[in-house]
Design a protein around this motif. Structure first.
Motif, PDB file in Angstrom:
ATOM      1  N   ARG A  68     -12.224  11.042 -12.638  1.00 65.60           N
ATOM      2  CA  ARG A  68     -11.426  12.899 -12.833  1.00 65.60           C
ATOM      3  C   ARG A  68     -10.388  11.923 -13.450  1.00 65.60           C
ATOM      4  NH1 ARG A  68      -7.351  15.584 -10.923  1.00 65.60           N
ATOM      5  NH2 ARG A  68      -7.517  17.728 -11.459  1.00 65.60           N
ATOM      6  N   ASN A  69      -9.438  11.579 -12.663  1.00 66.63           N
ATOM      7  CA  ASN A  69      -8.018  10.498 -13.329  1.00 66.63           C
ATOM      8  C   ASN A  69      -8.681   9.722 -14.583  1.00 66.63           C
ATOM      9  OD1 ASN A  69      -6.923  12.272 -11.341  1.00 66.63           O
ATOM     10  ND2 ASN A  69      -6.848  10.249  -9.430  1.00 66.63           N
ATOM     11  N   GLN A  73      -6.472  10.626 -17.986  1.00 67.88           N
ATOM     12  CA  GLN A  73      -6.105   9.465 -18.654  1.00 67.88           C
ATOM     13  C   GLN A  73      -6.325   9.403 -20.195  1.00 67.88           C
ATOM     14  OE1 GLN A  73      -5.740   6.200 -16.029  1.00 67.88           O
ATOM     15  NE2 GLN A  73      -4.660   7.099 -14.533  1.00 67.88           N
TER      16      GLN A  73
END
Length: 307
Positions: A68-69, A73
């Motif tokens: 997810r992160n 990004q």
């Protein structure tokens, strides 16, 4: 009184509520010789930490994806790269289907008489349906909505992008060679469906543009810019109005504005779209879709010609 009529959240001891109304509390106090006004009860409730609230949709549903992160990004990097280069960054999504006819819709209006509508929303009594498909230009704070009258399909989504490009994008980005498309991972633009990629490849060929797609991770579509920069304002512009005809829908949505200068254009796409289509035989072997090395399931490019 509140001790016997207070409930709470077993997972969060600090969250408590009462199902009593201020009128009921006033009546209970009066029966016991301590009459109080509703304003006084409101003050007492606030003093004891009771404030009228409603549930907020803040907790993510489903498991948190491990990438997810990394995808967030990546999306932030792509957005900045395209904006710095003066290339279009388009956030895309579809609003829920609306029935055309004398049906109830949420919201209130200043009216001189009561607005009377059907007491049931039976699709069979409708004069048709409208499928709003939105495109939000992140760099220019402009929205474009295409109102479909058939079905929400991958072909419809790509035709919607083409209509926006012909009506808005071409004149605002005359030197553009590529386009960044931000969207969620389901529906007509599903990250898993090759029929969407096939329609996207055809679109890239017709426009002569490289179309880069970045999907938001599962359960994260609320972070798509269109969800908070366009759709809430469109909903506000249409609240309470009965959608008798598609022309009424178009006129209302075109009036959407904000203090920050949002402008919205609206078109009607009355083409008939076939549901349940599959991609052409051999498409997967010959497609001109280039997948990124980073999270290829969510990031890829449709190119107009072989690389």
């Amino acid at each position: 009184m509140l001790r016997d009529r207070t409930a709470g959240d077993p997972m969060r001891p600090e969250v408590k509520w009462t199902d009593l109304t201020r009128r009921e509390i006033c009546g209970w106090l009066a029966q016991r010789g301590t009459p109080a006004s509703r304003r006084g009860v409101k003050y007492l409730l606030r003093k004891h930490g009771y404030v009228k609230r409603k549930a907020r949709k803040t907790r993510a549903m489903g498991p948190r994806h491990p990438d997810r992160n990394a995808q967030f990004q990546n999306i932030a990097r792509l957005k900045q790269e395209f904006l710095d280069a003066g290339e279009p960054v388009i956030s895309m999504d579809a609003k829920k289907k609306e029935l055309l006819g004398n049906f109830y819709r949420d919201g209130r209006l200043y009216a001189r008489q009561a607005i009377e509508v059907f007491d049931h929303d039976f699709p069979g009594a409708a004069d048709g349906a409208v499928f709003p498909h939105g495109l939000y230009d992140v760099g220019l704070n402009r929205g474009h909505i295409n109102l479909g009258t058939s079905h929400e399909t991958s072909e419809f989504a790509c035709d919607s992008i083409e209509r926006w490009w012909c009506a808005e994008g071409r004149k605002r980005y005359p030197h553009a060679t590529r386009l960044l498309l931000l969207c969620d991972g389901g529906g007509s633009n599903s990250a898993r469906r090759y029929v969407f990629k096939e329609a996207l490849q055809g679109l890239a060929a017709r426009l002569g543009l490289e179309i880069r797609v970045a999907h938001y991770p599962p359960y994260c579509s609320k972070y798509n810019p269109i969800e908070h920069r366009l759709f809430p304002h469109v909903t506000r512009a249409c609240q309470g109005v009965v959608f008798h005809t598609i022309q009424i829908v178009k006129t209302l949505m075109e009036k959407t504005t904000t203090r920050t200068g949002l402008q919205v254009t609206v078109d009607i796409l009355d083409k008939v779209y076939e549901t349940g289509r599959q991609c052409a035989k051999g498409f997967k072997q010959n497609m001109k879709i280039l997948f990124d090395d980073l999270l290829p399931q969510w990031n890829y490019r449709a190119i107009p010609a072989p690389a």
